[in-house]
Design an enzyme around this catalytic site. Structure first.
Site, PDB file in Angstrom:
ATOM      1  N   GLY A 141       6.311   4.610   8.767  1.00 58.14           N
ATOM      2  CA  GLY A 141       5.498   5.816   8.869  1.00 58.14           C
ATOM      3  C   GLY A 141       5.704   6.485  10.208  1.00 58.14           C
ATOM      4  O   GLY A 141       6.719   6.276  10.883  1.00 58.14           O
ATOM      5  N   SER A 142       4.729   7.270  10.609  1.00 56.82           N
ATOM      6  CA  SER A 142       4.854   8.038  11.844  1.00 56.82           C
ATOM      7  C   SER A 142       4.732   7.135  13.058  1.00 56.82           C
ATOM      8  O   SER A 142       4.142   6.045  13.012  1.00 56.82           O
ATOM      9  CB  SER A 142       3.765   9.115  11.898  1.00 56.82           C
ATOM     10  OG  SER A 142       2.491   8.523  12.124  1.00 56.82           O
ATOM     11  N   THR A 143       5.258   7.609  14.176  1.00 58.42           N
ATOM     12  CA  THR A 143       5.158   6.856  15.423  1.00 58.42           C
ATOM     13  C   THR A 143       3.710   6.727  15.871  1.00 58.42           C
ATOM     14  O   THR A 143       3.294   5.663  16.358  1.00 58.42           O
ATOM     15  CB  THR A 143       6.014   7.529  16.504  1.00 58.42           C
ATOM     16  OG1 THR A 143       7.395   7.438  16.121  1.00 58.42           O
ATOM     17  CG2 THR A 143       5.837   6.859  17.854  1.00 58.42           C
ATOM     18  N   CYS A 181      13.096  10.304   8.113  1.00 54.89           N
ATOM     19  CA  CYS A 181      12.993   9.865   9.506  1.00 54.89           C
ATOM     20  C   CYS A 181      14.350   9.843  10.192  1.00 54.89           C
ATOM     21  O   CYS A 181      14.431   9.945  11.420  1.00 54.89           O
ATOM     22  CB  CYS A 181      12.346   8.488   9.575  1.00 54.89           C
ATOM     23  SG  CYS A 181      13.163   7.236   8.559  1.00 54.89           S
ATOM     24  N   LYS A 210       0.843  -1.194   0.000  1.00 54.18           N
ATOM     25  CA  LYS A 210       0.000   0.000   0.000  1.00 54.18           C
ATOM     26  C   LYS A 210       0.876   1.240   0.000  1.00 54.18           C
ATOM     27  O   LYS A 210       1.281   1.733   1.051  1.00 54.18           O
ATOM     28  CB  LYS A 210      -0.957   0.043   1.194  1.00 54.18           C
ATOM     29  CG  LYS A 210      -2.038   1.142   1.026  1.00 54.18           C
ATOM     30  CD  LYS A 210      -2.505   1.718   2.327  1.00 54.18           C
ATOM     31  CE  LYS A 210      -1.573   2.722   2.912  1.00 54.18           C
ATOM     32  NZ  LYS A 210      -1.473   3.991   2.123  1.00 54.18           N
ATOM     33  N   GLU A 261       8.993   0.659  11.331  1.00 56.20           N
ATOM     34  CA  GLU A 261      10.082   1.628  11.175  1.00 56.20           C
ATOM     35  C   GLU A 261       9.436   2.999  11.244  1.00 56.20           C
ATOM     36  O   GLU A 261       8.718   3.410  10.335  1.00 56.20           O
ATOM     37  CB  GLU A 261      10.816   1.400   9.849  1.00 56.20           C
ATOM     38  CG  GLU A 261      12.182   2.058   9.784  1.00 56.20           C
ATOM     39  CD  GLU A 261      12.125   3.466   9.217  1.00 56.20           C
ATOM     40  OE1 GLU A 261      12.190   4.423  10.033  1.00 56.20           O
ATOM     41  OE2 GLU A 261      12.008   3.611   8.004  1.00 56.20           O
ATOM     42  N   GLU A 298       9.299  15.462  16.093  1.00 52.80           N
ATOM     43  CA  GLU A 298       9.745  15.294  14.709  1.00 52.80           C
ATOM     44  C   GLU A 298       9.020  16.298  13.820  1.00 52.80           C
ATOM     45  O   GLU A 298       7.796  16.267  13.689  1.00 52.80           O
ATOM     46  CB  GLU A 298       9.462  13.868  14.237  1.00 52.80           C
ATOM     47  CG  GLU A 298      10.021  13.594  12.859  1.00 52.80           C
ATOM     48  CD  GLU A 298       9.806  12.145  12.433  1.00 52.80           C
ATOM     49  OE1 GLU A 298      10.729  11.577  11.828  1.00 52.80           O
ATOM     50  OE2 GLU A 298       8.714  11.597  12.693  1.00 52.80           O
ATOM     51  N   ALA A 315       0.971   6.581  14.020  1.00 52.80           N
ATOM     52  CA  ALA A 315       0.325   5.537  13.219  1.00 52.80           C
ATOM     53  C   ALA A 315       0.902   4.171  13.539  1.00 52.80           C
ATOM     54  O   ALA A 315       0.188   3.159  13.559  1.00 52.80           O
ATOM     55  CB  ALA A 315       0.485   5.849  11.738  1.00 52.80           C
ATOM     56  N   GLY A 316       2.209   4.117  13.811  1.00 53.43           N
ATOM     57  CA  GLY A 316       2.846   2.853  14.151  1.00 53.43           C
ATOM     58  C   GLY A 316       2.282   2.237  15.418  1.00 53.43           C
ATOM     59  O   GLY A 316       2.159   1.012  15.529  1.00 53.43           O
TER      60      GLY A 316
END
Length: 482
Positions: A229-231, A285, A177, A251, A385, A233-234
């Site tokens: 992706g972002s933390t 990142c 995706k 990651e 970030e 969303a992770g």
């Protein structure tokens, strides 16, 4: 303007079952450059079913690993014949300067495919051990199953390959995706896969929004998720995978430090920080945007950094001289502007740049590279970030203080140490909690070494033998000695 009216599912272009349209906007001109159909949930079901069938019944997981290596190398050949096209596509869709697109966005994915194929060629798919209790034990490694790969917009083709290549080499099937901001390079990869020897059903590519990503990640037909992706969303992805007991690699974000030792040369540091912190217009990142300098040499390093920023060429990403291009979207530009305003409001001193657009940037999502000093460690610009070309300089007193400041973050993805004495730099690097570090350089994603973070920067590793192992299950088989 490019138009895609089909979705790449199971190795073929098919008519979507549902979904809408995605418009790809140029960050430079703010005008549409492509329109593609967006997948809906029924299309995700179709892709996962194709991948499930290809894994459970098809030849791919059952091929000799050497055959998969050969096919991935052939895919790398096909890819490398189109690297300039990849560079132009990435620059058009996300605004990366064309020179960076050629070197990183376009060239590195081919290098990664070949390097990972080399690792797979010598990988111990099986090994025998003398068991402790008198039985011989066969350690057998087999593919984990159907993989969902969620790819970010900032390094789109590199992250496609980072998930696709190890999955293919280990015998997994894949549903990728890509981000809706950057689908065009992924569709080029789809064309290459369709022309390759990869069997039907093994790969599907569905650019989509976060709702489609969530549906894919939670799909019961998925065995492993690889997410970049972002933390924030992770954490959601990790929670879903934890509840379902799915394998997951994350990651995530970073707020990395460049630790400048007291013997470092200011010009060398400034030149290195230009790469380590401002690559891809700061949308990385691994960007090392916290510059830690010795208190007694603070002015020297700030002057060198300010001079470096003043020399940067900000402009159209299609121009060869450009070093800083536009940000990927209007939303991202506003986010970075808000951080710059917040830094000023919190009392940081603005040395260079600012929230205003560069001179002459009447269109495009441009922002000036920005440098702050007099930054306290608890300020938002020092902790969060930003994902843009914004640098903060923090002074330290002694090595213990430098290490403490470097670790004073929820993240732990990257970092660097700058010194005339590499052994001294290595000693400092060993003390810092981070998944990757460079000595007198930004850490390069070496395909033979594991890449990933600690703390809120993620779980698991990509690349290297460790990256291949994350796509495998390990089976132990004991045999009583005759």
């Amino acid at each position: 303007m490019r138009e895609y009216t089909s979705l790449f599912i199971g190795g073929a272009w098919v008519t979507p079952k549902d979904g809408g349209l995605i418009e790809v906007i140029s960050p430079d001109t703010e005008k549409p450059i492509a329109q593609i159909v967006a997948p809906g949930r029924a299309d995700v079901d179709h892709a996962v079913e194709a991948a499930r069938r290809a894994f459970d019944e098809g030849p791919w997981p059952r091929l000799d690993p050497a055959e998969r290596v050969r096919i991935v190398r052939d895919l790398a050949d096909r890819y490398e014949a189109r690297v300039e096209e990849v560079a132009q596509l990435v620059t058009a869709e996300m605004g990366a300067p064309i020179t960076f697109s050629r070197s990183a966005h376009a060239r590195l994915p081919g290098v990664m495919m070949r390097a990972l194929a080399d690792l797979a060629e010598t990988f111990p798919w099986e090994e025998r051990r003398a068991g402790y209790y008198g039985s011989d034990v066969l350690i057998h490694r087999e593919p984990v199953g159907v993989v969902a790969g969620v790819v970010p917009w900032n390094m789109p083709m590199l992250m496609v390959v980072a998930k696709l290549a190890p999955a293919l080499l280990t015998g997994c099937t894949v549903v990728l995706k890509p981000s809706p901001e950057t689908p065009l390079d992924a569709y080029l990869m789809a064309e290459l896969i369709q022309d390759s020897e990869i069997p039907p059903g093994v790969v599907s590519i569905l650019p989509g929004d976060s709702d489609i990503g969530k549906y894919l990640v939670g799909h019961p037909g998925i065995d492993k998720v690889s997410f970049t992706g972002s933390t924030a969303a992770g954490r959601e992805v990790g929670a879903v995978c934890g509840a379902a007991l799915k394998r997951v690699s994350l990651e995530l974000g970073g707020k990395s430090a460049a630790v400048v030792l007291d013997d470092a040369d200011p010009e060398t540091v400034a030149s290195g920080v230009q790469v380590a912190a401002l690559m891809n217009t700061g949308q990385a990142c691994v960007a090392q945007t916290r510059i830690l300098v010795p208190q007694h040499r603070h002015t020297e390093f700030v002057d060198a950094l300010a001079a470096m920023i003043d020399r940067l060429v900000v402009g159209s990403p299609h121009e060869e001289a450009t070093q800083i291009g536009p940000l990927v979207s209007a939303r991202q530009r506003e986010r970075v502007r808000d951080y710059i305003r917040q830094g000023h409001a919190e009392g940081a001193h603005l040395v260079a740049g600012g929230p205003e657009p560069p001179p002459g940037a009447d269109t495009g999502w441009y922002i000036r590279p920005t440098l702050f000093t007099e930054v306290a460690p608890d300020m938002r610009i020092a902790r969060e970030e930003i994902f843009g070309p914004v640098l903060t300089v923090l002074p330290y007193r002694g090595l213990d203080d430098a290490v403490r400041l470097a670790d004073d973050t929820e993240y732990g993805l990257s970092g660097s140490v700058w010194t005339r004495d590499p052994e001294r730099g290595l000693a400092v690097a060993r003390r810092i909690r981070s998944g990757t570090l460079g000595i007198n350089q930004a850490y390069s994603m070496d395909p033979h070494a594991p890449f990933g973070g600690v703390k809120a920067s993620g779980v698991g590793r990509e690349f290297g033998r460790e990256g291949l192992e994350s796509y495998l299950d390990t089976k132990s088989i004991s045999t009583l000695r005759a």
